[in-house]
Write an enzyme that holds these catalytic residues in place. Structure first.
Site, PDB file in Angstrom:
ATOM      1  N   ASP A   1      -6.457  -7.175   3.719  1.00 52.95           N
ATOM      2  CA  ASP A   1      -7.468  -6.451   3.287  1.00 52.95           C
ATOM      3  C   ASP A   1      -8.435  -7.500   2.337  1.00 52.95           C
ATOM      4  O   ASP A   1      -9.600  -7.360   2.768  1.00 52.95           O
ATOM      5  CB  ASP A   1      -7.130  -5.400   2.218  1.00 52.95           C
ATOM      6  CG  ASP A   1      -7.950  -4.613   1.291  1.00 52.95           C
ATOM      7  OD1 ASP A   1      -9.123  -4.193   2.012  1.00 52.95           O
ATOM      8  OD2 ASP A   1      -8.098  -4.681  -0.050  1.00 52.95           O
TER       9      ASP A   1
ATOM     10  N   ASP B   1      -3.007 -17.852   0.225  1.00 57.26           N
ATOM     11  CA  ASP B   1      -3.988 -18.409  -0.666  1.00 57.26           C
ATOM     12  C   ASP B   1      -4.583 -19.754   0.295  1.00 57.26           C
ATOM     13  O   ASP B   1      -5.702 -19.664   0.089  1.00 57.26           O
ATOM     14  CB  ASP B   1      -3.511 -18.743  -2.060  1.00 57.26           C
ATOM     15  CG  ASP B   1      -2.353 -19.655  -2.036  1.00 57.26           C
ATOM     16  OD1 ASP B   1      -1.670 -19.813  -0.844  1.00 57.26           O
ATOM     17  OD2 ASP B   1      -1.844 -20.376  -3.136  1.00 57.26           O
TER      18      ASP B   1
ATOM     19  N   ASP C   1     -12.202  -9.072   4.275  1.00 62.24           N
ATOM     20  CA  ASP C   1     -13.566  -9.122   3.517  1.00 62.24           C
ATOM     21  C   ASP C   1     -14.171 -10.533   3.249  1.00 62.24           C
ATOM     22  O   ASP C   1     -15.415 -10.772   3.529  1.00 62.24           O
ATOM     23  CB  ASP C   1     -13.410  -8.433   1.918  1.00 62.24           C
ATOM     24  CG  ASP C   1     -13.660  -6.975   2.039  1.00 62.24           C
ATOM     25  OD1 ASP C   1     -13.581  -6.318   3.035  1.00 62.24           O
ATOM     26  OD2 ASP C   1     -14.036  -6.575   0.859  1.00 62.24           O
TER      27      ASP C   1
ATOM     28  N   LYS D   1       3.015 -15.225   1.950  1.00 63.46           N
ATOM     29  CA  LYS D   1       3.351 -15.997   0.642  1.00 63.46           C
ATOM     30  C   LYS D   1       4.934 -16.460   0.698  1.00 63.46           C
ATOM     31  O   LYS D   1       5.644 -16.017  -0.135  1.00 63.46           O
ATOM     32  CB  LYS D   1       3.005 -15.580  -0.602  1.00 63.46           C
ATOM     33  CG  LYS D   1       1.301 -15.481  -0.908  1.00 63.46           C
ATOM     34  CD  LYS D   1       0.781 -16.636  -1.235  1.00 63.46           C
ATOM     35  CE  LYS D   1       1.308 -16.879  -2.809  1.00 63.46           C
ATOM     36  NZ  LYS D   1       0.755 -18.113  -3.281  1.00 63.46           N
TER      37      LYS D   1
ATOM     38  N   TYR E   1       0.753  -1.175   0.009  1.00 57.61           N
ATOM     39  CA  TYR E   1       0.130   0.119  -0.049  1.00 57.61           C
ATOM     40  C   TYR E   1       0.747   1.235  -0.083  1.00 57.61           C
ATOM     41  O   TYR E   1       0.414   2.420  -0.314  1.00 57.61           O
ATOM     42  CB  TYR E   1      -0.865  -0.014   1.340  1.00 57.61           C
ATOM     43  CG  TYR E   1      -2.311  -0.738   1.171  1.00 57.61           C
ATOM     44  CD1 TYR E   1      -2.343  -1.910   0.763  1.00 57.61           C
ATOM     45  CD2 TYR E   1      -3.477   0.205   1.274  1.00 57.61           C
ATOM     46  CE1 TYR E   1      -3.656  -2.611   0.331  1.00 57.61           C
ATOM     47  CE2 TYR E   1      -4.656  -0.369   1.283  1.00 57.61           C
ATOM     48  CZ  TYR E   1      -4.733  -1.903   0.760  1.00 57.61           C
ATOM     49  OH  TYR E   1      -5.928  -2.368   0.399  1.00 57.61           O
TER      50      TYR E   1
END
Ligand code: IPM
Ligand code: MG
Length: 366
Positions: A248, A224, A252, A192, A142
């Site tokens: 983020d 993942d 959600d 990751k 970000y």
């Protein structure tokens, strides 16, 4: 307690209408406790752009820096799509997070009993779910440099940089371990490390911090696979710690497990101020929902629960935070629903302000 100061930034879309319900809750506390919150209000996002030509005015930032806690509604909306990147509403929120160094973003995903049938997953998978995602909020892709859109040869390239220092990883990891100590003592770190150097460093640092927390059951997962496990059997998790971008996405996903984005609060915490309180901003996880703004359909619960988190984490008013959470559970158990929570067979929905009033009617004078 001396009168604590609250800065309210309603923002855009449904932000102002859900915040109006929070103001009613604050007024209730001001009447029923022996101190009062000193509330001031400011602009952020598109509404700040319309007034000042910038999504966060320096004066508002200064107010935020001196407030004991900040409550934010939501920012953004399609009418700001045409603005330059640096003027977009989201930049106001991102600047607040960065300037106040709010590095630990707590996003609980809790399934309310009355709503377990409302999830898109089967009841037994989500009933009783109570997990906490701790998202790093001030670094990573970000904010990493270099970033931008550049010319290269005869085409353009877009560049963003994922960047984490050891100390940035360490401080958010410590927050997550501390929170896990107050819960079920399980922490899963997601990155990751199979693809990204930042992931390798993340895993090393989290493991090292874990040496200071022998009581915590620490596990690691690729992000993942973490997403997959969150939909397969979310109750295997207690606290999850992850970076800014994965956090983020995963938050959600976790939010939707519970049935409605309109229910979930969040806290963004920084380091301690001289008065011992953490720098802190509280906001619902949902966005500005411009499509329903002004229709009375929005759900004020996430924003009201964000105020409850402020009581818990900024003002050490745990019992009062509990009182608000019980009131929310109780109106849901009574079958009261805003439009977003309507299931088959439910009666007509109630409006945003009717939901606010119903919650206040359940607050106990103690
Ligand atoms: C969130 C939002 C923000 C983010 C946007 C509005 C900048 O999606 O808080 O999750 O990406 O962090
Ligand atoms: Mg998001």
């Amino acid at each position: 307690m001396s009168n604590p100061s609250l800065l309210i930034l309603p923002g855009d879309g449904i932000g102002p209408e859900v915040m109006a319900e929070v103001r009613k809750v604050i007024n209730w506390f001001n009447k029923n406790r022996d101190f009062e919150f000193n509330v001031s209000e400011g602009l952020v996002g598109g509404s700040a752009y319309e007034r000042h030509g910038t999504p966060l005015h320096d004066d508002t930032l200064a107010q935020a820096q001196s407030a004991d806690a900040i409550l934010l509604g939501a920012v953004g909306g399609p009418k700001y799509d045409h603005l330059d990147f640096n003027l977009k509403p989201e930049r106001g929120l991102l600047r607040l997070r960065k300037e106040l160094d709010l590095f630990a973003n707590l996003r609980p995903a809790q399934c309310f009993d009355a709503l377990s049938d409302f999830s898109s997953l089967k009841n037994e998978i989500v009933a009783g779910l109570d997990i906490l995602i701790v998202r790093e909020l001030t670094s990573g892709v970000y904010f990493g440099e270099p970033r931008g859109i550049f010319e290269e040869g005869n085409e353009r390239i877009g560049i963003n940089t994922q960047r984490y220092t050891e100390s940035e990883i360490e401080r958010v990891a410590r927050s997550a371990f501390d929170l896990a100590m107050q819960r079920d003592k399980k922490l899963c770190s997601m990155e990751k490390a199979n693809v990204m150097e930042t992931g390798i460093l993340w895993r090393e640092v989290v493991t090292r911090v874990g040496d200071d927390y022998p009581d915590i059951d620490l596990t690691h997962m690729y992000a993942d696979a973490g997403a997959m496990q969150l939909t397969r059997w979310p109750k295997q998790f207690d606290v999850i710690v992850t970076d800014n971008l994965f956090g983020d996405l995963l938050s959600d996903l976790a939010a939707m497990l519970t049935g409605s984005l309109g229910m979930l609060p969040s806290a963004s915490l920084g380091s301690q101020m001289p008065n011992g309180r953490p720098k802190a901003l509280y906001e619902p996880v949902h966005g500005s929902a411009p499509d329903i703004a002004g229709t009375g359909k929005s759900n004020p619960i996430a924003c009201i629960l964000s105020f409850a988190m402020a009581l818990r984490y900024s003002f050490n008013m745990r019992e009062d935070a509990d009182i608000i959470e019980y009131a929310v559970q109780s109106v849901l158990a009574d079958g009261l629903r805003t439009a977003d929570l309507l299931g088959q067979g439910d009666l007509a929905p109630i409006s945003t302000s009717e939901m606010g009033d119903a919650i206040i009617a359940k607050l106990l004078v103690s």
